[in-house]
Scaffold this motif. Sequence first.
Motif, mmCIF file in Angstrom:
data_model
loop_
_atom_site.group_PDB
_atom_site.id
_atom_site.type_symbol
_atom_site.label_atom_id
_atom_site.label_comp_id
_atom_site.label_asym_id
_atom_site.label_seq_id
_atom_site.Cartn_x
_atom_site.Cartn_y
_atom_site.Cartn_z
ATOM 1 N N ARG A 51 0.846 -1.186 0.097
ATOM 2 C CA ARG A 51 -0.045 0.066 0.043
ATOM 3 C C ARG A 51 1.054 1.057 0.016
ATOM 4 N N PRO A 52 0.596 2.075 -0.792
ATOM 5 C CA PRO A 52 1.439 3.474 -0.748
ATOM 6 C C PRO A 52 1.192 4.141 0.400
ATOM 7 N N SER A 53 1.562 3.805 1.512
ATOM 8 C CA SER A 53 1.518 4.579 2.891
ATOM 9 C C SER A 53 2.892 4.476 3.629
ATOM 10 N N GLY A 54 2.972 5.219 4.461
ATOM 11 C CA GLY A 54 4.456 5.103 5.220
ATOM 12 C C GLY A 54 5.556 5.066 4.431
ATOM 13 N N ARG A 55 6.339 4.090 4.770
ATOM 14 C CA ARG A 55 7.757 4.004 4.115
ATOM 15 C C ARG A 55 7.459 3.527 2.388
ATOM 16 N N ALA A 56 6.287 2.924 2.329
ATOM 17 C CA ALA A 56 6.097 2.240 1.104
ATOM 18 C C ALA A 56 5.763 3.567 -0.061
ATOM 19 N N VAL A 57 5.610 4.871 0.352
ATOM 20 C CA VAL A 57 5.409 6.004 -0.371
ATOM 21 C C VAL A 57 6.579 6.081 -1.277
ATOM 22 N N GLU A 58 7.578 6.143 -0.551
ATOM 23 C CA GLU A 58 9.070 6.417 -1.398
ATOM 24 C C GLU A 58 9.359 5.100 -2.316
ATOM 25 N N SER A 59 8.735 3.939 -2.164
ATOM 26 C CA SER A 59 9.641 2.877 -2.852
ATOM 27 C C SER A 59 8.255 2.420 -3.839
ATOM 28 N N TRP A 60 7.174 2.887 -3.662
ATOM 29 C CA TRP A 60 5.901 2.552 -4.618
ATOM 30 C C TRP A 60 6.344 2.481 -5.927
ATOM 31 N N HIS A 61 6.987 3.183 -6.386
ATOM 32 C CA HIS A 61 7.228 3.282 -7.978
ATOM 33 C C HIS A 61 8.023 2.061 -8.319
ATOM 34 N N ARG A 62 9.246 1.657 -7.359
ATOM 35 C CA ARG A 62 9.879 0.558 -7.635
ATOM 36 C C ARG A 62 9.240 -1.013 -7.187
ATOM 37 N N LEU A 63 8.363 -0.852 -6.199
ATOM 38 C CA LEU A 63 7.730 -2.288 -5.835
ATOM 39 C C LEU A 63 6.310 -2.603 -6.158
ATOM 40 N N ARG A 64 5.714 -1.748 -6.899
ATOM 41 C CA ARG A 64 4.489 -1.977 -6.771
ATOM 42 C C ARG A 64 4.008 -2.939 -7.987
ATOM 43 N N PRO A 65 3.356 -3.903 -7.492
ATOM 44 C CA PRO A 65 2.994 -4.995 -8.695
ATOM 45 C C PRO A 65 2.696 -4.509 -10.120
ATOM 46 N N THR A 66 2.895 -5.258 -11.240
ATOM 47 C CA THR A 66 2.492 -4.576 -12.268
ATOM 48 C C THR A 66 0.823 -4.967 -12.534
ATOM 49 N N GLN A 67 0.183 -4.429 -13.345
ATOM 50 C CA GLN A 67 -1.188 -4.736 -13.829
ATOM 51 C C GLN A 67 -1.292 -6.037 -13.925
ATOM 52 N N GLN A 68 -0.530 -6.699 -14.677
ATOM 53 C CA GLN A 68 -0.683 -8.446 -15.058
ATOM 54 C C GLN A 68 -0.630 -9.048 -13.463
ATOM 55 N N GLN A 69 0.369 -8.631 -12.816
ATOM 56 C CA GLN A 69 0.549 -9.523 -11.519
ATOM 57 C C GLN A 69 -0.779 -9.185 -10.643
ATOM 58 N N GLN A 70 -1.072 -7.972 -10.679
ATOM 59 C CA GLN A 70 -2.156 -7.548 -9.711
ATOM 60 C C GLN A 70 -3.321 -8.426 -10.132
ATOM 61 N N ARG A 71 -3.490 -8.692 -11.360
ATOM 62 C CA ARG A 71 -4.860 -9.501 -11.936
ATOM 63 C C ARG A 71 -4.505 -11.008 -11.888
ATOM 64 N N ALA A 72 -3.415 -11.211 -11.748
ATOM 65 C CA ALA A 72 -3.092 -13.016 -11.522
ATOM 66 C C ALA A 72 -3.242 -13.322 -10.059
ATOM 67 N N LEU A 73 -2.803 -12.187 -9.082
ATOM 68 C CA LEU A 73 -2.776 -12.386 -7.574
ATOM 69 C C LEU A 73 -4.207 -13.071 -7.450
ATOM 70 N N HIS A 74 -5.341 -12.364 -7.766
ATOM 71 C CA HIS A 74 -6.586 -12.722 -6.991
ATOM 72 C C HIS A 74 -6.862 -14.270 -7.606
ATOM 73 N N PRO A 75 -6.949 -14.757 -8.753
ATOM 74 C CA PRO A 75 -7.077 -16.186 -8.985
ATOM 75 C C PRO A 75 -6.015 -17.191 -8.309
ATOM 76 N N TRP A 76 -4.826 -16.686 -7.980
ATOM 77 C CA TRP A 76 -3.915 -17.439 -7.477
ATOM 78 C C TRP A 76 -4.343 -17.569 -5.906
#
Length: 109
Positions: A51-76
């Motif tokens: 989630r882009p809050s706290g320390r993750a705000v600074e690393s969001w652009h490097r760590l956020r899952p891709t759209q494809q990964q986000q969509r694959a996570l739910h069925p997994w």
Amino acid sequence: RAFRAMEHLVDAGVEDFKISVVATCHNIPQLPGYVRMASDMGARLRVTRLRPSGRAVESWHRLRPTQQQQRALHPWLVDHPDVPPGAPLLPLPAQQLAPADGRPGVTPV
């Protein structure tokens, strides 16, 4: 260090502890390995989304899952009912999937 700490828990006879993994673009492909590791240690795996809050705000652009990964996570997760998602992982707001400008999406309240 985290792995050593988990080994110490196992060595001490602690059972059914939880391993919490924050899903990032780097570790989503490793989720099956985390499931095996948790099973081997007698632990339970829990997956939460970055989630882009706290320390993750600074690393969001490097760590956020891709759209494809986000969509694959739910069925997994659906296919692995023994791996509970951390709230709020599902449902994933559309704004979090693919913000056009690369900034974190806005989660409605």
